[in-house]
Motif scaffolding. Structure first.
Motif, short mmCIF file in Angstrom:
data_model
loop_
_atom_site.label_atom_id
_atom_site.label_comp_id
_atom_site.label_asym_id
_atom_site.label_seq_id
_atom_site.Cartn_x
_atom_site.Cartn_y
_atom_site.Cartn_z
N PRO A 50 61.96 15.25 66.52
CA PRO A 50 60.45 14.73 66.28
C PRO A 50 60.14 13.70 67.03
CG PRO A 50 61.41 14.06 64.20
CD PRO A 50 62.49 14.86 64.89
N HIS A 51 60.89 12.76 67.43
CA HIS A 51 60.65 11.49 67.78
C HIS A 51 60.81 11.16 69.11
CE1 HIS A 51 58.84 10.47 63.78
NE2 HIS A 51 60.16 10.91 63.29
N HIS A 52 60.40 10.05 69.71
CA HIS A 52 60.95 9.30 70.78
C HIS A 52 61.76 8.31 70.23
CE1 HIS A 52 61.52 7.28 74.59
NE2 HIS A 52 61.21 6.11 74.06
N PHE A 53 63.03 8.17 70.47
CA PHE A 53 63.81 7.14 69.82
C PHE A 53 64.09 5.97 70.57
CE2 PHE A 53 64.73 11.04 67.98
CZ PHE A 53 64.81 10.98 66.53
N ALA A 54 64.09 4.81 69.99
CA ALA A 54 64.44 3.45 70.36
C ALA A 54 65.85 3.41 71.01
CB ALA A 54 63.85 2.20 69.71
N ALA A 55 66.61 3.96 70.06
CA ALA A 55 68.17 4.06 70.38
C ALA A 55 68.94 5.23 69.50
CB ALA A 55 68.56 2.75 70.14
N CYS A 56 70.20 5.57 69.95
CA CYS A 56 70.74 6.54 69.50
C CYS A 56 71.77 5.65 68.96
CB CYS A 56 71.11 7.50 70.42
SG CYS A 56 72.38 8.68 69.55
N VAL A 57 72.37 5.83 67.58
CA VAL A 57 73.62 5.29 66.99
C VAL A 57 74.40 6.22 66.72
CG1 VAL A 57 74.14 3.97 64.98
CG2 VAL A 57 71.61 3.68 65.84
N LEU A 58 75.91 5.93 67.28
CA LEU A 58 76.78 6.78 67.08
C LEU A 58 77.73 6.25 66.31
CD1 LEU A 58 77.17 7.90 70.90
CD2 LEU A 58 76.06 9.22 69.02
N THR A 59 78.54 6.83 65.32
CA THR A 59 79.37 6.38 64.37
C THR A 59 80.74 6.93 64.76
OG1 THR A 59 79.05 8.33 62.85
CG2 THR A 59 77.89 6.28 62.53
N SER A 60 80.97 7.95 65.54
CA SER A 60 82.15 8.41 66.02
C SER A 60 81.97 9.16 67.27
CB SER A 60 82.49 9.59 65.05
OG SER A 60 83.68 10.24 65.64
N ARG A 83 85.92 3.10 72.12
CA ARG A 83 86.26 4.48 72.88
C ARG A 83 85.12 5.31 72.75
NH1 ARG A 83 88.14 5.25 76.34
NH2 ARG A 83 88.86 7.44 76.08
N THR A 84 84.17 5.45 71.67
CA THR A 84 82.96 5.80 71.71
C THR A 84 82.03 5.50 72.63
OG1 THR A 84 83.12 6.43 69.14
CG2 THR A 84 81.21 6.56 69.82
#
Length: 249
Positions: A50-60, A83-84
């Motif tokens: 639903p949004h435009h995101f400032a950033a994507c956070v990846l935990t894996s 590696r991620t």
């Protein structure tokens, strides 16, 4: 790959993505690598965001596929480790930063380099994972949208060649990349092989994983200096040249 029995074996319980590259690194260091993924990974398709995101956070690294399918390549990415981050770059993302650590390091990196006014963050993680990270970021004032990017199910059984190698004393080390992996692999291990597995030296990514194995009867656990695959491989080191492992070792 060396012939089993001529060099000490190393059990690798990491699932894909990551299993193949770890097997290759273990083999390149002179060990006999045995694949025994503790988890089966099922990717998820994300519903409309639903949004435009400032950033994507990846935990894996297992969340990269969902990010690639749902976000433009220009979206900034914050990855838990190198590696991620490399997988995100290979997927086409052009602005990627690595926390080079764990969820705590990832939160610190985001808080240090972004402000809540930048916009909402999209946190992609596995099922039942990422909640503490989301809470930490929200406490810092960020708006966080968390989505499950994949499900990790315990493996149901361990391959016969791994069980045979354990029984023959051909595996000297075992690599566990999370406490969840340790729990899952032990659940799949037949009781008759428990003692043989516990005699291997476990190299683990965290103290939590070590606690699981020690409770199960492991006599020697080594916690990597950093919670990364590279640190685990460094703890394993190069296979002793010319050593022949026997069941009496």
């Amino acid at each position: 790959m060396p012939t089993p029995g001529t060099s000490p074996g190393v059990l690798v319980t990491r699932p894909e993505p990551g299993l193949s590259e770890t097997l290759a690194a273990v083999s390149a260091a002179g060990w006999v690598a045995y694949a025994s993924p503790a988890l089966c990974i099922t990717p998820h398709s994300l519903r409309a965001l639903p949004h435009h995101f400032a950033a994507c956070v990846l935990t894996s690294g297992q969340a990269v596929q969902a990010a690639q399918a749902s976000l433009p390549p220009t979206c900034p990415v914050y990855a838990v480790g190198d590696r991620t981050a490399q997988r995100a770059q290979s997927a086409g993302f052009t602005a990627v930063q690595s926390a080079r650590g764990d969820a705590e390091a990832l939160a610190a990196l985001i808080i240090r380099t972004l402000t809540p006014e930048s916009g909402p963050l999209l946190l992609l993680s596995g099922a039942r994972q990422g909640m503490e990270l989301a809470d930490r970021l929200r406490q810092a004032g960020f708006r966080v949208v968390r989505r499950v990017a994949y499900t990790a199910r315990p493996a149901r059984q361990i391959a016969p060649d791994v069980l045979c190698a354990l029984r023959a004393g051909e595996i000297s080390h075992s690599l566990f990349f999370s406490s969840e992996s340790a729990v899952s692999w032990l659940a799949a291990l037949p009781e008759a092989y428990r003692d043989a597995a516990c005699r291997t030296t476990a190299i683990v990514i965290s103290q939590a994983a070590a606690a699981v194995l020690e409770k199960a009867g492991w006599t020697h656990c080594v916690v990597a200096e950093k919670p990364t695959a590279q640190a685990m491989l460094a703890a394993l080191g190069v296979c002793p040249a010319g050593r022949i492992l026997r069941s009496s070792d």
